[in-house]
Motif scaffolding. Structure first.
Motif: not given
Length: 373
Positions: A124-127, A140-145, A191-194, A199-203
């Motif tokens: 999924f490309s970063n939305p 990249s931005l931490p999109a999950v949050k 991992g940290d690659w996606f 590293s880009h979102c909390t549990p």
């Protein structure tokens, strides 16, 4: 209590236990989706299905040849499980998405018509930023949050899922029923690659993303032909690490692991670790009434010509695991080195034929009425 009562009580308990053990998280799952799930549970007791990513879409030196796969060219049967990636259905132009919808739809419907199984991944490309599906520093931005409930891009994410839901529901067989799919979003999250990586979102953010995605597709968009698969990479060494981002039993049907690093990548083998990690996955699945699978693995270029029997088969069989399937990665069309299943003339062909002939493995030609009770 007489003998007849005892027998009927035992049958009732066995039937109840079996139905509970094979219960999907979607109570409205289609009949064929539920049957596939039950049948994969049953087959996993004695066999593991072989899978290959993009097997019928393209292969080593070819593309778009209906009925072809490198695996079939070698052993006479397609893989039992074929991976399809829905990356082209998001983050592209409307025209590109429409073309991809039809192309991927044909791949899925053809596999179903032959009696095979499709598993869906989503690069999924970063939305909310550039960078594609990989994480790129300073881009990249931490999109999950941003896309979870309460995030500023949550409505955008809902629109993306609405379009995907339309495609999922459009996949129908000749009988008019929706085609069952194993849906494996947000894989290798440890991992940290996606951009959805550790590293880009909390549990809690990851769990929220998973729960919303599955809940919205199921409860709001009426998608009922999905089996939801949770698969980290191989970064765990304990049940606690494996489940750090697990969203809960009510949100997952299948648990798996992607593992290239222990299986010979860059010449590095740590088969004891691979076996240990698969056992963690397997035991967690059994204890929590889920399916288990080796969701991705492989050795690029198959530089070890006996990798399939001397490495993969031994890892799969070491602990008498209940693994529904194992999937190796794709065979690129143009790259001379990026392939994971043998093609005619490759040195690994004799070994792969032995892997195919083994009673433990199953290919598409071995499947019988996989969508029936």
């Amino acid at each position: 209590m007489n003998r007849i009562t005892i027998v009927f009580t035992a049958l009732f308990i066995a039937s109840f236990s079996l139905s509970w053990a094979q219960k999907l998280i979607d109570p409205k799952a289609t009949r064929e989706t539920a049957a596939l799930y039950r049948n994969m549970h049953e087959l996993a007791k004695k066999h593991t299905l072989f899978g290959h990513q993009d097997a019928t879409d393209y292969g080593h030196g070819w593309r778009d040849e209906p009925g072809r796969s490198d695996v079939k060219s070698v052993v006479g049967s397609h893989p039992a499980v074929i991976g399809v990636d829905i990356a082209p259905l998001t983050g592209r132009s409307a025209e590109s998405i429409e073309k991809s919808q039809e192309r991927l739809k044909k791949l899925v419907t053809d596999t179903y018509a032959r009696g095979g199984i499709t598993t869906i991944s989503w690069h999924f490309s970063n939305p909310v930023s550039g960078g594609g599906f990989y994480w790129k520093d300073s881009v990249s931005l931490p999109a999950v949050k941003y896309i979870v409930p309460g995030g500023k891009n949550h409505q955008d994410y809902k629109l993306i899922l609405q379009r995907l839901a339309g495609w999922f529901k459009s996949l129908k067989g000749a009988n008019g029923g929706q085609i069952p799919l194993i849906f494996r979003p947000y894989h290798e999250f440890d991992g940290d690659w996606f951009w959805w990586g550790k590293s880009h979102c909390t549990p809690d953010e990851f769990k929220s993303l998973w729960q919303f995605t599955a809940g919205y597709l199921r409860d709001s968009l009426d998608v009922h032909n999905l089996i939801y698969a949770f698969s980290p990479d191989n970064k765990f060494n304990s049940v606690a690490e494996f489940t750090e981002r697990y969203p809960g039993n009510e949100w997952v049907d299948l648990v798996g692991m992607d593992n290239y690093g222990d299986m010979g990548r860059d010449g590095k083998y740590n088969l004891e670790q691979a076996i240990k990690k698969l056992k963690i996955v397997n035991d967690f699945a059994l204890e929590n009434k889920k399916l288990a699978a080796f969701t991705e693995t492989g050795l690029e270029s198959i530089v070890n010509p006996v990798w399939y029997t001397d490495v993969l088969l031994k890892v799969l069989q070491k602990n008498k695991l209940n693994l529904a399937y194992v999937l190796v990665w794709r065979n690129d069309t143009k790259s001379p080195t990026h392939y994971y299943a043998p093609f005619p003339g490759h040195p690994a062909v004799p070994d792969f034929k032995m892997f195919y002939d083994h009673d433990y493995t199953m290919f598409e030609g071995d499947l019988k009425n996989i969508y029936s009770r």
